[in-house]
Write a protein that holds these residues in place. Sequence first.
Motif, PDB file in Angstrom:
ATOM      1  N   ASP A 173      39.724  40.285  37.485  1.00  0.00           N
ATOM      2  CA  ASP A 173      39.185  40.554  36.150  1.00  0.00           C
ATOM      3  C   ASP A 173      38.521  39.320  35.529  1.00  0.00           C
ATOM      4  OD1 ASP A 173      40.128  43.157  36.374  1.00  0.00           O
ATOM      5  OD2 ASP A 173      41.895  42.808  35.119  1.00  0.00           O
ATOM      6  N   ILE A 174      39.041  38.140  35.838  1.00  0.00           N
ATOM      7  CA  ILE A 174      38.512  36.889  35.289  1.00  0.00           C
ATOM      8  C   ILE A 174      37.244  36.442  36.021  1.00  0.00           C
ATOM      9  CG2 ILE A 174      39.022  34.412  34.969  1.00  0.00           C
ATOM     10  CD1 ILE A 174      42.000  35.247  34.701  1.00  0.00           C
ATOM     11  N   LEU A 175      37.112  36.821  37.263  1.00  0.00           N
ATOM     12  CA  LEU A 175      36.034  36.342  38.129  1.00  0.00           C
ATOM     13  C   LEU A 175      34.633  36.447  37.525  1.00  0.00           C
ATOM     14  CD1 LEU A 175      35.624  35.069  40.910  1.00  0.00           C
ATOM     15  CD2 LEU A 175      35.426  37.371  41.833  1.00  0.00           C
ATOM     16  N   PRO A 176      34.241  37.556  36.897  1.00  0.00           N
ATOM     17  CA  PRO A 176      32.893  37.606  36.315  1.00  0.00           C
ATOM     18  C   PRO A 176      32.644  36.521  35.263  1.00  0.00           C
ATOM     19  CG  PRO A 176      33.816  39.814  36.449  1.00  0.00           C
ATOM     20  CD  PRO A 176      34.923  38.858  36.784  1.00  0.00           C
ATOM     21  N   GLN A 177      33.669  36.177  34.491  1.00  0.00           N
ATOM     22  CA  GLN A 177      33.534  35.113  33.490  1.00  0.00           C
ATOM     23  C   GLN A 177      33.317  33.758  34.158  1.00  0.00           C
ATOM     24  OE1 GLN A 177      33.423  35.630  30.228  1.00  0.00           O
ATOM     25  NE2 GLN A 177      33.807  37.814  30.400  1.00  0.00           N
ATOM     26  N   VAL A 178      33.969  33.550  35.296  1.00  0.00           N
ATOM     27  CA  VAL A 178      33.813  32.303  36.045  1.00  0.00           C
ATOM     28  C   VAL A 178      32.373  32.162  36.547  1.00  0.00           C
ATOM     29  CG1 VAL A 178      34.540  31.044  38.115  1.00  0.00           C
ATOM     30  CG2 VAL A 178      36.239  32.195  36.686  1.00  0.00           C
TER      31      VAL A 178
END
Length: 68
Positions: A41-46
Motif C-alpha cells: 500500500d505504501i509503495l506508490p507513495q515511495v
Amino acid sequence: MYLKEINYSLRNETLIDKLTIIWQKSVEATHLFLSPQDIKDILPQVVIGLKQIPILPNASIKSLNMGI
C-alpha cells in the motif's frame, strides 16, 4: 565512500525501479511491524517520492552502487 546527487534528468524508470526494490527489501528486513499488504500500500507513495524529491543522494564505493 562518496555521495553524489542524482539529478531529475537521470531518474528514468529503470533507476526508479531499482531504487524501489532497494527500498522494499530494506523495509521488509527492518520494519517487521508492517505487513506485506502495508508495504504494498505504501509503495506508490515511495515511487512518487523517488521521482519528486529535490535532492536524491547516492552513496557509492568505487563502482559498487550502495543505493540511496
